[in-house]
Scaffold this motif. Structure first.
Motif, PDB file in Angstrom:
ATOM      1  N   ILE A 124       0.868  -1.175  -0.216  1.00  0.00           N
ATOM      2  CA  ILE A 124       0.180   0.009  -0.036  1.00  0.00           C
ATOM      3  C   ILE A 124       0.975   1.384  -0.153  1.00  0.00           C
ATOM      4  O   ILE A 124       1.707   1.509   0.793  1.00  0.00           O
ATOM      5  N   THR A 125       0.832   2.058  -1.006  1.00  0.00           N
ATOM      6  CA  THR A 125       1.072   3.371  -1.015  1.00  0.00           C
ATOM      7  C   THR A 125       0.116   4.534  -0.902  1.00  0.00           C
ATOM      8  O   THR A 125      -0.997   4.091  -1.510  1.00  0.00           O
ATOM      9  N   VAL A 126       0.253   5.367   0.051  1.00  0.00           N
ATOM     10  CA  VAL A 126      -0.918   6.368   0.382  1.00  0.00           C
ATOM     11  C   VAL A 126      -0.456   7.592  -0.412  1.00  0.00           C
ATOM     12  O   VAL A 126       0.440   8.348  -0.170  1.00  0.00           O
ATOM     13  N   THR A 127      -1.240   8.201  -1.544  1.00  0.00           N
ATOM     14  CA  THR A 127      -1.146   9.137  -2.017  1.00  0.00           C
ATOM     15  C   THR A 127      -1.982  10.377  -1.258  1.00  0.00           C
ATOM     16  O   THR A 127      -3.067  10.293  -1.258  1.00  0.00           O
ATOM     17  N   ILE A 128      -1.178  11.261  -0.840  1.00  0.00           N
ATOM     18  CA  ILE A 128      -2.087  12.426  -0.151  1.00  0.00           C
ATOM     19  C   ILE A 128      -1.832  13.946  -1.249  1.00  0.00           C
ATOM     20  O   ILE A 128      -0.900  14.178  -1.685  1.00  0.00           O
ATOM     21  N   TYR A 129      -3.138  14.285  -1.407  1.00  0.00           N
ATOM     22  CA  TYR A 129      -3.163  15.511  -2.109  1.00  0.00           C
ATOM     23  C   TYR A 129      -4.471  16.553  -1.780  1.00  0.00           C
ATOM     24  O   TYR A 129      -4.929  16.042  -0.694  1.00  0.00           O
ATOM     25  N   LYS A 130      -4.144  17.671  -2.614  1.00  0.00           N
ATOM     26  CA  LYS A 130      -5.148  18.644  -2.010  1.00  0.00           C
ATOM     27  C   LYS A 130      -6.269  18.728  -2.746  1.00  0.00           C
ATOM     28  O   LYS A 130      -6.171  18.628  -4.314  1.00  0.00           O
ATOM     29  N   GLU A 131      -7.477  19.124  -2.222  1.00  0.00           N
ATOM     30  CA  GLU A 131      -8.624  19.019  -3.190  1.00  0.00           C
ATOM     31  C   GLU A 131      -9.582  20.118  -2.356  1.00  0.00           C
ATOM     32  O   GLU A 131     -10.023  19.911  -1.085  1.00  0.00           O
ATOM     33  N   ASN A 132     -10.027  21.204  -3.146  1.00  0.00           N
ATOM     34  CA  ASN A 132     -10.798  22.386  -2.462  1.00  0.00           C
ATOM     35  C   ASN A 132     -10.111  22.730  -0.751  1.00  0.00           C
ATOM     36  O   ASN A 132     -10.825  22.912  -0.202  1.00  0.00           O
ATOM     37  N   ASN A 133      -8.798  22.865  -0.865  1.00  0.00           N
ATOM     38  CA  ASN A 133      -8.116  23.220   0.289  1.00  0.00           C
ATOM     39  C   ASN A 133      -8.215  22.114   1.348  1.00  0.00           C
ATOM     40  O   ASN A 133      -8.299  22.569   2.664  1.00  0.00           O
ATOM     41  N   LYS A 134      -8.644  21.147   1.021  1.00  0.00           N
ATOM     42  CA  LYS A 134      -8.622  19.812   2.054  1.00  0.00           C
ATOM     43  C   LYS A 134      -7.721  18.763   1.554  1.00  0.00           C
ATOM     44  O   LYS A 134      -7.472  18.845   0.417  1.00  0.00           O
ATOM     45  N   LEU A 135      -7.201  18.102   2.573  1.00  0.00           N
ATOM     46  CA  LEU A 135      -6.263  17.107   2.350  1.00  0.00           C
ATOM     47  C   LEU A 135      -7.123  15.731   2.195  1.00  0.00           C
ATOM     48  O   LEU A 135      -8.002  15.396   2.831  1.00  0.00           O
ATOM     49  N   ILE A 136      -6.724  15.067   1.050  1.00  0.00           N
ATOM     50  CA  ILE A 136      -7.327  13.924   0.677  1.00  0.00           C
ATOM     51  C   ILE A 136      -6.153  12.696   0.741  1.00  0.00           C
ATOM     52  O   ILE A 136      -5.014  13.101   0.182  1.00  0.00           O
ATOM     53  N   ALA A 137      -6.466  11.614   1.302  1.00  0.00           N
ATOM     54  CA  ALA A 137      -5.541  10.471   1.192  1.00  0.00           C
ATOM     55  C   ALA A 137      -6.009   9.329   0.361  1.00  0.00           C
ATOM     56  O   ALA A 137      -7.299   9.022   0.549  1.00  0.00           O
ATOM     57  N   HIS A 138      -5.302   8.844  -0.487  1.00  0.00           N
ATOM     58  CA  HIS A 138      -5.905   7.762  -1.125  1.00  0.00           C
ATOM     59  C   HIS A 138      -4.851   6.531  -1.122  1.00  0.00           C
ATOM     60  O   HIS A 138      -3.989   6.411  -2.037  1.00  0.00           O
ATOM     61  N   PRO A 139      -5.431   5.620  -0.405  1.00  0.00           N
ATOM     62  CA  PRO A 139      -4.412   4.431  -0.567  1.00  0.00           C
ATOM     63  C   PRO A 139      -4.565   3.523  -1.599  1.00  0.00           C
ATOM     64  O   PRO A 139      -5.884   3.382  -2.314  1.00  0.00           O
TER      65      PRO A 139
END
Length: 94
Positions: A26-41
């Motif tokens: 599992i790699t978790v990609t962390i990115y910003k969406e509408n100034n919120k942090l999203i984590a996508h494993p």
């Protein structure tokens, strides 16, 4: 006790975006969406990280907490995931 969700500077969130290796699968990609942090494993649905401090975030759906570990320049080098009583450190890979 219920932790209070706070608002933090979106520029701080930029320091946390990237890819983190949770385990061999599992790699978790962390990115910003509408100034919120999203984590996508890997192979899982994405979840929102809600800030309770400048470095700590809760994931309500998973009843989990993520704490970012930063270097002296303020850039995240890993995060610590606390879930189901288990703590896992995920180093940043990019």
């Amino acid at each position: 006790e219920e932790e209070k969700i706070i608002t933090i500077d979106p520029a701080i969130l930029d320091n946390y975006t990237g890819k983190y290796k949770l385990n061999s699968n599992i790699t978790v990609t962390i990115y910003k969406e509408n100034n919120k942090l999203i984590a996508h494993p890997t192979d899982q649905s994405k979840v929102e990280l809600e800030p309770v401090s400048e470095t700590e975030f809760v994931v309500k759906e998973l009843n989990a907490k993520i704490k970012f570990i930063k270097d002296e320049r303020g850039k995240a080098i890993s995060f610590q995931l606390d879930m189901n009583g288990v703590s896992t450190e995920a180093p940043r890979i990019e």
